[in-house]
Enzyme design. Structure first.
Site, short mmCIF file in Angstrom:
data_model
loop_
_atom_site.label_atom_id
_atom_site.label_comp_id
_atom_site.label_asym_id
_atom_site.label_seq_id
_atom_site.Cartn_x
_atom_site.Cartn_y
_atom_site.Cartn_z
N GLU A 176 -45.91 -45.77 54.06
CA GLU A 176 -47.32 -45.52 54.40
C GLU A 176 -47.79 -44.13 53.96
O GLU A 176 -48.97 -43.93 53.68
CB GLU A 176 -47.57 -45.71 55.89
CG GLU A 176 -47.54 -47.16 56.35
CD GLU A 176 -46.15 -47.66 56.71
OE1 GLU A 176 -45.15 -46.94 56.43
OE2 GLU A 176 -46.06 -48.77 57.27
N PHE B 95 -44.85 -53.07 72.06
CA PHE B 95 -44.09 -52.95 70.83
C PHE B 95 -44.99 -52.39 69.72
O PHE B 95 -46.11 -52.85 69.52
CB PHE B 95 -43.55 -54.32 70.41
CG PHE B 95 -42.82 -54.30 69.09
CD1 PHE B 95 -41.65 -53.57 68.94
CD2 PHE B 95 -43.33 -54.97 68.00
CE1 PHE B 95 -40.99 -53.53 67.73
CE2 PHE B 95 -42.68 -54.94 66.77
CZ PHE B 95 -41.51 -54.22 66.64
N GLN B 96 -44.52 -51.40 69.02
CA GLN B 96 -45.25 -50.72 67.95
C GLN B 96 -46.59 -50.16 68.42
O GLN B 96 -47.58 -50.18 67.70
CB GLN B 96 -45.43 -51.65 66.73
CG GLN B 96 -44.10 -51.94 66.06
CD GLN B 96 -44.23 -52.52 64.66
OE1 GLN B 96 -45.18 -53.23 64.36
NE2 GLN B 96 -43.26 -52.22 63.80
N LYS C 154 -55.45 -55.58 67.50
CA LYS C 154 -55.28 -56.89 66.87
C LYS C 154 -56.27 -57.91 67.41
O LYS C 154 -56.81 -58.73 66.65
CB LYS C 154 -53.84 -57.37 67.08
CG LYS C 154 -53.56 -58.64 66.30
CD LYS C 154 -52.09 -58.97 66.19
CE LYS C 154 -51.89 -60.16 65.26
NZ LYS C 154 -50.47 -60.52 65.14
N MET D 39 -39.09 -22.42 45.31
CA MET D 39 -39.88 -21.40 45.99
C MET D 39 -39.12 -20.84 47.19
O MET D 39 -39.20 -19.65 47.49
CB MET D 39 -41.24 -21.98 46.42
CG MET D 39 -42.23 -20.93 46.87
SD MET D 39 -42.56 -19.67 45.60
CE MET D 39 -43.94 -20.40 44.74
#
Lengths: 586, 163
Positions: free
Chosen positions: A50, A112-113, A162, A478
């Protein structure tokens, strides 16, 4: 006719003219993915992580005047997107991120999630909205696009549970948005603009300092006209590169921590500074008092009032859209017969040219080791400053910024504010999809590229032929440079052992891989890669491990206290910076 | 310096946390904060007491104005204003303290709103300084519990904060 929330989402995107969504499916967004499946207006690009989706949408936004859209699922999908969102926020990139959420009755029950996306993103978005009723969905998405693209742009998150994607309602896409609490400024205050123009005309040692705001406002043309009309020296910040053409004689190079000698000294010793869409951040002005120790009057044009007088106090603040303010200034200047004092300006330019003469970007060429700067120089020559160049973060980013002379705005795509390693490759994907016929080059290092290397797979799936220039010095360059300068050469955890064979890696993803170990082969490899228009080419340049980025302004130092490259070390002892009387140049 | 900011925000879920989050994220102080809906149910009004140099207060107001849900705000310190805070204080009221607490309450124009054999609960309104003064004036040992609302403020005269 009533349609589902999921269909509303897709219809809204089509109404906004969205061409691509960058995303990754999951439980909470399955309805939306089903709606995507059933239409063909909006194309979906399936990334591999993502973070890549958000960076790709970001690159898409930066390199075009269209808006990038990302779609992620709830929970880990949402949290993986955070780095991308924060990256866009720091650089004020307009974007809309749609995130799935658990069904409304499950919110707050540790489902969940489940993650509080609105809560987590609050400090790194311009705005975010949790849609709890399908009837509010279309207007929320409309608002998101409106907020993201107006005023000082930024990412907006729309969190969609959802059950809202399943519920049905009539679809009406609002034609416009009116918000009593959000009215971004456009035109600057006419009195302030007039005062600013008068001050510019009085300047003896003027300096124009142009930041990313000028790029975002599409004000490059106005900046260029203003600078040329007045004959003032101009510098671009890291985010502003391309806003003023990099090869123009009035351009003194990038300024700041790794700015050129002439840009930093002109910035420090000017008497009138015109700051355009720039925010005096700590990589440009490390210590405000130090910066103001050489007295100067400052004009600051910015659309965000909170950017003005945040770090450096200014004399003439102008809140407004940079392009509109510059248009006003230009029309005033055209009406006026006055011009800046030519003698003073000539004397100022004489000084600047003296600073420019030793070429602070000079590096010792080598026949044995590939100098990273040389690779960028060749890349610039072969693409004529016309390529889109994305970068990751570190030494390679600074070299790309220093040695690639950007002719146009929106061609230099990097994470300037957040400094996100892993940005370059996914961003290049978005850039290439927005500009299918252009040369898109990702300048990266062997450490950065590994942070989002999985997107090589996405590039294969969607035939994205970006060219990867990997400046491979086997170090977190760096970090190594800072350890060399400030930590007694103790290279703690900055050496990359066990690197993959990037050629084989690229090949295993179905791309072309090249390893380049000799300076003599650099140009040929670049030429060959750029010819392969249809293929992604991964060029692994094995570079000099000891090369450092110069000039360098250390934290806490003034712009007139640079660490200079070896050939200028005698200058650093103060023959230029200390003994000259800058106050009486005119 | 102490400043009182009055802020009208959209009466929406999350608006309060946006404001509070801004203060903590940018390292600004909140001395007190009150919030409630107004006569217009779509708007809430917050009063935030903060402190900082003029530069910091300027940044705070600019950053607050940037929040999408902030409709309007004023710094009450920019002109005359009235400030009130409510305190409920429960004190021990036995023996000689019983008369003493009644007297103190009267002096500060408080009202005793709950009485038991051993305690008084006193309601006191005024500026935050006045409430501080009351606490200073009574013997710490008799204070059983205090609760304060934080300051609310309004401009004096015809100056109003309205959209």
């Amino acid at each position: 006719m009533e349609i589902s929330g999921a269909e509303i989402v897709v219809r809204c995107l089509a109404e906004e003219g969205v061409e691509f969504i960058f995303g990754y499916p999951g439980g909470a967004v399955l309805e939306i993915y089903d709606a995507i499946f059933k239409q063909n207006k909006v194309k979906h690009v399936l990334v591999r992580h993502e973070q890549g989706a958000v960076h790709a949408a970001d690159g898409y936004s930066r390199s075009s005047q269209k808006i990038g859209v990302a779609l992620v699922t709830s929970g880990p999908g949402a949290t993986n997107a955070i780095t991308g969102i924060a990256t866009a926020y720091m650089d004020s990139i307009p974007m809309v991120i749609l995130s799935g959420q658990v069904p409304t009755p499950a919110i707050g029950l540790d489902a969940f999630q489940e993650v509080d996306m609105v809560g987590i993103t609050r400090p790194c978005v311009k705005h975010n909205i949790l849609v709890k009723d399908v009837k509010d969905l279309a207007s929320a998405i409309k608002k998101a696009f409106y907020i993201a693209t107006t005023g000082r742009p930024g990412p907006v998150v729309v969190d969609i549970p959802k059950d809202v994607t399943i519920a049905k309602t009539e679809f009406h896409y609002p034609a416009s948005v009116q918000m009593r609490s959000y009215n971004p400024p456009s035109k600057g205050h006419p009195g302030q603009i007039k005062k600013a123009v008068n001050l510019m005309l009085e300047a003896k040692r003027p300096m124009v300092y142009v930041g990313g705001g000028a790029v975002l406002a599409n004000a490059s043309e106005q900046v260029t006209e203003l600078v040329r009309m007045l004959g003032f020296p101009c510098t671009n910040t890291l985010m502003g590169l391309g806003a003023y053409p990099g090869t123009d004689p009035l351009f003194v190079g990038m300024l700041g921590m790794h700015g050129t000698y002439e840009a930093n000294l002109s910035m420090h010793y000017c008497d009138v500074l015109i700051a355009i869409g720039a925010r005096f951040d700590d990589r440009v002005v490390s210590v405000p008092q130090q910066f103001l120790s050489s007295p100067k009057k400052i004009i600051h044009i910015d659309i965000d009032p909170s950017s003005i007088a945040k770090r450096v106090k200014v004399d003439i603040p102008i809140v407004g859209n940079v392009r509109e303010v510059l248009d006003e200034m230009l029309s005033l200047l055209k009406q006026s017969k006055e011009r800046p004092d030519a003698t003073a300006l000539a004397s100022w330019w004489k000084q600047i040219d003296e600073w420019r003469a030793p070429n602070s970007l000079y590096y010792q060429p080598s026949d044995e080791l590939i100098k990273p700067q040389y690779v960028i120089q060749k890349l610039y020559e072969l693409t004529g400053g016309e390529a889109f160049v994305t970068s990751d973060v570190g030494q390679h980013q600074m070299w790309a910024a220093q040695y690639y002379k950007f002719a146009k705005p929106r061609r230099w795509i990097n994470s300037g504010g957040l400094g996100t390693m892993g940005f370059g490759l996914p961003a290049a994907m978005g850039v290439q999809l927005a500009n299918p016929d252009a040369d898109v080059v990702c300048v990266t290092g062997e450490a950065s590229i590994q942070m989002c290397i999985q997107e090589l797979s996405t590039c294969k799936q969607y035939h994205v032929p970006v060219k990867i220039v990997n400046l491979n010095n086997r170090y977190l360059g760096m970090v190594r440079q800072w350890q060399e300068f400030f930590y007694g050469n103790r290279y703690s955890e900055s050496y990359m052992d066990a690197l993959p064979d990037f050629v084989k890696l690229a090949e295993s993803y179905g791309h072309v891989g090249m390893r380049i170990e000799q300076p003599a082969d650099v140009e040929g490899a670049l030429r060959e890669a750029l010819k392969l228009k249809e293929r992604l080419v991964f060029m692994d340049f094995i570079t000099d491990q000891t090369e450092n980025v110069f000039p360098m302004v250390q934290n806490g130092k003034g712009l007139n206290q640079m660490d200079l490259p070896p050939h200028m070390r005698n200058l650093q002892q103060g023959t230029v910076a200390k003994e000259r009387d800058y106050g009486n140049l005119s | 310096m102490r400043h009182i900011l009055s802020i009208l925000v959209e009466n929406e879920a999350g608006a309060l946390s946006r404001v509070v989050g801004l203060f903590s994220a940018r390292g600004y102080n909140i001395d007190s904060l009150t919030v409630s809906t107004t006569e217009d149910p779509t708007l809430s009004r917050m009063t935030i007491v903060t402190n900082g140099s003029d530069d910091i207060i300027e940044q705070i107001t600019k950053q607050l104005n940037k929040l999408i849900e902030v409709v309007k705000l004023i710094d009450l310190n920019e002109s005359d204003h009235i400030e009130r805070e409510l305190m409920l204080i429960k004190v021990r009221a036995t023996g000689k303290d019983r008369d003493e607490m009644k007297r103190m309450s009267d002096i500060f124009r408080g009202r005793i709103i709950d009485v038991t054999e051993k305690t008084y609960t006193i309601e006191l309104t005024g500026t935050s300084q006045k409430l501080d003064a009351f606490i200073e004036a009574v013997d710490r040992a008799v204070i059983l519990e205090t609760v304060r609302t934080g300051a609310s403020g309004i401009g004096r005269g015809e100056r109003i904060l309205k959209i």
